[in-house]
Design an enzyme around this catalytic site. Structure first.
Site, PDB file in Angstrom:
ATOM      1  N   THR A 386     -26.442  15.475  16.737  1.00  0.00           N
ATOM      2  CA  THR A 386     -26.773  16.583  15.746  1.00  0.00           C
ATOM      3  C   THR A 386     -25.935  17.701  15.661  1.00  0.00           C
ATOM      4  O   THR A 386     -25.278  17.985  16.521  1.00  0.00           O
ATOM      5  CB  THR A 386     -28.265  17.610  16.339  1.00  0.00           C
ATOM      6  OG1 THR A 386     -29.188  15.462  16.590  1.00  0.00           O
ATOM      7  CG2 THR A 386     -28.690  18.039  15.412  1.00  0.00           C
ATOM      8  N   THR A 404     -28.166  15.659  11.680  1.00  0.00           N
ATOM      9  CA  THR A 404     -27.529  15.506  12.069  1.00  0.00           C
ATOM     10  C   THR A 404     -27.896  13.583  11.264  1.00  0.00           C
ATOM     11  O   THR A 404     -28.112  13.365  10.854  1.00  0.00           O
ATOM     12  CB  THR A 404     -28.876  15.016  13.504  1.00  0.00           C
ATOM     13  OG1 THR A 404     -28.273  14.164  14.131  1.00  0.00           O
ATOM     14  CG2 THR A 404     -30.110  14.438  12.624  1.00  0.00           C
ATOM     15  N   ASN A 406     -28.650  10.940  14.332  1.00  0.00           N
ATOM     16  CA  ASN A 406     -29.615  11.045  15.200  1.00  0.00           C
ATOM     17  C   ASN A 406     -28.736  10.899  16.090  1.00  0.00           C
ATOM     18  O   ASN A 406     -28.159  11.768  17.249  1.00  0.00           O
ATOM     19  CB  ASN A 406     -29.976   9.751  15.396  1.00  0.00           C
ATOM     20  CG  ASN A 406     -31.554   9.686  16.528  1.00  0.00           C
ATOM     21  OD1 ASN A 406     -31.865  10.731  16.991  1.00  0.00           O
ATOM     22  ND2 ASN A 406     -31.770   8.500  16.216  1.00  0.00           N
ATOM     23  N   GLY A 478     -29.334  18.230  20.508  1.00  0.00           N
ATOM     24  CA  GLY A 478     -29.191  17.936  21.834  1.00  0.00           C
ATOM     25  C   GLY A 478     -30.583  16.999  21.698  1.00  0.00           C
ATOM     26  O   GLY A 478     -31.147  17.641  22.844  1.00  0.00           O
ATOM     27  N   GLY A 479     -31.607  16.373  20.732  1.00  0.00           N
ATOM     28  CA  GLY A 479     -32.857  15.629  20.760  1.00  0.00           C
ATOM     29  C   GLY A 479     -33.643  16.454  21.208  1.00  0.00           C
ATOM     30  O   GLY A 479     -34.228  17.749  20.588  1.00  0.00           O
TER      31      GLY A 479
HETATM   32  O1  DON Z   1     -33.753  14.971  14.863  1.00  0.00           O
HETATM   33  C1  DON Z   1     -34.056  14.931  15.901  1.00  0.00           C
HETATM   34  O2  DON Z   1     -35.136  15.874  16.980  1.00  0.00           O
HETATM   35  C2  DON Z   1     -32.991  14.218  17.053  1.00  0.00           C
HETATM   36  N1  DON Z   1     -32.958  13.038  16.008  1.00  0.00           N
HETATM   37  C3  DON Z   1     -31.445  15.324  17.085  1.00  0.00           C
HETATM   38  C4  DON Z   1     -30.882  14.359  17.619  1.00  0.00           C
HETATM   39  C5  DON Z   1     -29.442  15.284  18.452  1.00  0.00           C
HETATM   40  O3  DON Z   1     -29.980  16.638  18.787  1.00  0.00           O
HETATM   41  C6  DON Z   1     -28.934  14.291  19.478  1.00  0.00           C
HETATM   42  N2  DON Z   1     -27.940  15.415  19.253  1.00  0.00           N
HETATM   43  N3  DON Z   1     -27.528  15.952  20.688  1.00  0.00           N
END
Ligand code: DON
Length: 590
Positions: A386, A404, A406, A478-479
């Site tokens: 992301t 992102t 993902n 950061g998920g």
């Molecule tokens: O939309 C979301 O919450 C996840 N797909 C985000 C993934 C993400 O932030 C990965 N990066 N560090």
């Protein structure tokens, strides 16, 4: 000198010292502070990649508005930062329009293809097949980026579509110099990326060797795709020449995205969700992102505690953050899903009353085991890798955008001949109740797979206002950690009066209900950690960084930018500064 003293006296009148680097006597820079934002008078772009930030700042310097710059930055990131910048993914854009004083929320999240089914990632024994959910063509939702950026530009931009894509085409066609960040990242992911022929062709040399830092990488197939999109608009991607390549790849590898799925994709404009915290107003994304609702919910709980008296980094502060995050993530697991498919109780979750009720259950001396915390029950009488960038232009418009694939590099599959990576966003759905996704997130029916539905996201672009004027735009990758990184940015600025650079750099923590663990970045004192352990927290300190914030602030006169040092290659670039990059006259006009 005259201009400077005018600026200084104006700055003195403004009540927003805490988001910037001003001191009480009105000086712009406080040399007592440890970290300093980039300062500029004409506008600011903060993104994960310096080249992309420069492209955006150049657009502002040419007279483009924040949305023009945002679209140019987004396409540029697809070239410079292929692990997260994308055209094969999706995201969320918040836009504040100075003329109408409105904040609009553009949801361009990927959608499950029409042929998707609830149990599509379960194997014959009913277990979730992670490989299929994360690395196959089935893991891709219908991409939303191209349609979302087009909607933003045509409704709120001022420049021509082809003109804002042109810098990205040039970067892909002529090539970019590989920086250490890109070289190292592609080295780390080589095993998985080279399983896919088109990804190997896009990101590795013809003989399969790695690009070294300092070498030139050209992305000719991606340049072709960008040219198609520049010439024929989103139709190229959803119906035309690019669509044909996506469909061919899906047919080859058993994916579900067909002509009907692509042609049906539409981004949605939604009402931003609003909250307040100690006199500041906050505008954020509504679902299909969960981040906005939960940041507001957590601030509502925290308003009931003397946070500034606790002090940044103190055991009391980290304890409170932990308990607050535990509660919010429990609610997320039950109540959050795509608004178009599930009735999310937004008003209740973001109400001050519910915040107060949750605050009353927090014991400041003792960690509550997550097993004692269940998602709240809405009272019956209530109705119902992301990447982020922030931009402010000199006319008062603001963009806060997170998008992102993902995972870094999505499902690691490049569309042959088109040079771009596909997302693996279907893993953000709940594949089976009680089974965590890649970010350890649990969920329920609100977020189960349905045809056409958007998977629940944690992406949290926000814009903060004081007395009706925007003062801060921020967000992070950061998920699940996105939500907690953004929360800590807001508290650092509002409660601890840090400038945005100090607020970005301060060590962060994370808790997400399950696993019942408190993650601490390096930088918390052993004393604090001992007190937290004594209160019953299960602490992990050797984990990865909590997000990468890209923030822009303003006092109405100057613009302040801060890019998180947690990941390399990021930069905040000012619109005036970019016209004179070497700071030696005569400066080049863009
Ligand atoms: O939309 C979301 O919450 C996840 N797909 C985000 C993934 C993400 O932030 C990965 N990066 N560090």
């Amino acid at each position: 000198m005259k201009v400077l003293s005018f600026v200084l006296s104006f700055v003195l009148l403004l009540p927003l010292a805490q988001v910037n680097a001003q001191t009480d006597d009105g000086a712009i820079i406080n040399y007592g502070e440890q970290h300093h934002p980039v300062i500029d008078a004409d506008g600011m772009v903060a993104s994960q990649n310096e080249i992309a930030s420069r492209v955006g700042a150049m657009i502002l310097a040419k007279g483009g508005n924040a949305v023009d710059a945002a679209v140019a930055v987004a396409f540029s990131l697809a070239v410079t930062t292929p692990r997260a910048g994308n055209i094969g993914g999706g995201g969320f854009m918040l836009v504040y329009l100075a003329d109408s004083k409105q904040t609009v929320a553009i949801d361009y999240r990927e959608k499950a293809p029409p042929a998707a089914t609830r149990d599509m990632f379960l194997d014959a024994d009913g277990n979730v097949d992670d490989e299929r959910a994360r690395f196959s063509l089935l893991s891709s939702g219908v991409p939303g980026t191209v349609a979302g950026l087009h909607l933003a530009l045509t409704k709120y931009g001022t420049m021509r579509w082809s003109d804002v894509i042109a810098p990205a085409i040039k970067l892909a066609d002529d090539g970019i110099i590989v920086m250490y960040d890109m070289a190292e990242n592609l080295r780390m992911k080589r095993d998985r990326l080279t399983l896919n022929d088109a990804a190997r062709k896009a990101f590795y040399k013809e003989n399969g060797d790695l690009y070294q830092a300092g070498e030139l990488i050209k992305q000719k197939d991606l340049a072709w795709t960008l040219k198609q999109i520049a010439k024929n608009g989103p139709d190229a991607f959803y119906r035309g020449a690019v669509a044909k390549k996506i469909i061919a790849e899906m047919e080859r590898g058993g994916g579900l995205i067909d002509a009907e799925a692509l042609a049906a994709y539409k981004p949605v404009e939604r009402m931003a969700v609003h909250g307040s915290y100690r006199g500041f107003d906050i505008a954020a994304m509504p679902p299909s992102s969960s981040g906005g609702i939960h940041v507001i919910q957590m601030l509502n709980i925290m308003e009931n505690f003397p946070v500034s008296r606790f002090g940044s980094g103190s055991a009391d502060y980290v304890h409170l953050l932990t308990e607050v995050q535990r509660l919010a993530f429990a609610d997320r697991s039950k109540h959050l899903g795509d608004l178009d498919y599930y009735k999310v109780p937004m008003q209740w979750l973001t109400s001050k009353e519910y915040g107060k009720q949750l605050a009353a259950g927090i014991d400041m001396q003792k960690a509550r085991p997550s097993s004692d915390v269940a998602p709240g029950v809405e009272p019956m009488h209530e109705s119902p890798d992301t990447t982020h960038f922030s931009i402010m232009d000199g006319k008062g418009n603001v963009v806060s955008n997170t998008f992102t694939l993902n995972f870094s590099y999505g499902n690691h599959i490049v569309v042959p001949g088109a040079g771009f990576l596909l997302n693996n966003e279907m893993d953000d759905f709940v594949s089976a109740p009680g089974v965590p996704n890649a970010f350890g997130m649990l969920g329920d029916v609100a977020n189960e797979i349905e045809p056409g539905k958007r998977p629940l996201s944690s992406m949290t672009p926000v814009i903060v206002f004081k007395d009706g004027a925007p003062v801060l735009a921020t967000g992070s990758p950061g998920g699940s950690r996105i939500i907690t990184a953004v929360l800590q940015m807001l508290v650092n600025v509002i409660d601890f009066h840090m400038n945005i650079a100090d607020a970005t750099d301060a060590p962060r923590m994370h808790h997400q209900w399950y696993p019942d663990k408190l993650y601490l970045e390096p930088g918390f004192s052993p004393d604090t950690i001992n007190i937290l352990r004594a209160r019953g927290h299960d602490i992990e300190t050797d984990n990865w960084a909590v997000g990468s914030l890209q923030s822009v602030a303003t006092d109405g006169v100057l613009y302040f930018g801060a890019s998180d040092p947690r990941r390399p290659s990021a930069a905040a670039v000012g619109a005036k500064e970019v016209t004179c990059p070497l700071k030696v006259p005569p400066c080049a006009t863009p």
